[in-house]
Design an enzyme around this catalytic site. Sequence first.
Site, PDB file in Angstrom:
ATOM      1  N   SER A 136       0.698  -0.991  -0.186  1.00  0.00           N
ATOM      2  CA  SER A 136      -0.156   0.142   0.262  1.00  0.00           C
ATOM      3  C   SER A 136       0.830   1.270  -0.008  1.00  0.00           C
ATOM      4  O   SER A 136       1.992   1.150   0.612  1.00  0.00           O
ATOM      5  CB  SER A 136      -0.986   0.084   1.130  1.00  0.00           C
ATOM      6  N   TYR A 161      -2.572  -0.348   9.715  1.00  0.00           N
ATOM      7  CA  TYR A 161      -2.930  -0.853   8.554  1.00  0.00           C
ATOM      8  C   TYR A 161      -1.370  -0.772   7.655  1.00  0.00           C
ATOM      9  O   TYR A 161      -0.994  -1.747   7.196  1.00  0.00           O
ATOM     10  CB  TYR A 161      -3.873   0.052   7.873  1.00  0.00           C
TER      11      TYR A 161
END
Length: 341
Positions: A136, A161
Amino acid sequence: MNYKPIDLTKTYLITGSAGFIGYYLSKKLLDQGCTVIGIDNVNDYYDVNLKHTRLNQLKPYENFTFIKGDISDKEMVNKLFEEYKPNVVVNLAAQAGVRYSIENPDVYIQSNVIGFYNILEACRHHPVDHLVYASSSSVYGANKKVPFEETDFVDTPVSLYASTKKSNELMAHTYSHLYNIPATGLRFFTVYGPMGRPDMAYFGFTDKYFAGESIKIFNNGDFENDLYRDFTYIDDIVIGIERLIGAPPTDGVPHRVFNIGNNNPEKLMVFIETLETALSNATGRKIEFAKVFEPIKPGDVPATYASTDRLHEAVGFKPQTSIEEGLQKFADWYVEYYDKK
């Protein structure tokens, strides 16, 4: 350019196949005649009806097999590898969302860390031609230097995350080094499009408008120093993945990482105005969101901006879709799917 066309003789395992990117990638491979094994736990992080809609479009393909399961179940993952013997694995199963990770940390460790470990272990014991996995843009944390390059320092994530995605890169690097697993990590930059994730801002803004609610914009109302995002249309993401599948790492370096972004960041407010125009076109009436401005949220970063030079050098691809074109396709789909004419 070092990529080959998709090999139709191979078996492709796509984890997260009921998810946004997983669905589109599965469909692209199936349309070409590939054998695709899809796995997804179809959790309720967002509307499961949307996940079932995606799956229902994949199930008619004779060369598609769907398994409802969770990659954090090691025994199930091992059995799956033993039975189907995938040649290529694309791991897109993950608990997504930056803000949600602050409220629900357990599920991120379970899915993103333990789940990915199980995939790596399976690739170790059942060797594959190529493991491609989702990282990501959030790994760049609050980096001030833009555009973000794959060689940048990424040891200061600002959300759990992001930490799990950075962990994935480290784990993949180690397994590649120890067991010679050809692995490629993909740092996705704000993916959007039809049948996308309802937890993403553009989708949520649209939902709120039709529910008669105002939208929250986390930039303090500071238009001069607005948030910048590298919005990347889903078709561009899938083309990038498809090309990278056919270009596993070589030259004695079994693991590498690529940005997949639009290389053209937009101010959040410009993106919102473009979405209003697209929805106006789709409905035939003028649409304008009621806006409430609030401070930036913990875990959010001021700007995401991808350098895509490494991707272009490797497989000759740069995303092409403008936000005007991409958001119009989303708006047309949304208005039809939810019957908002």
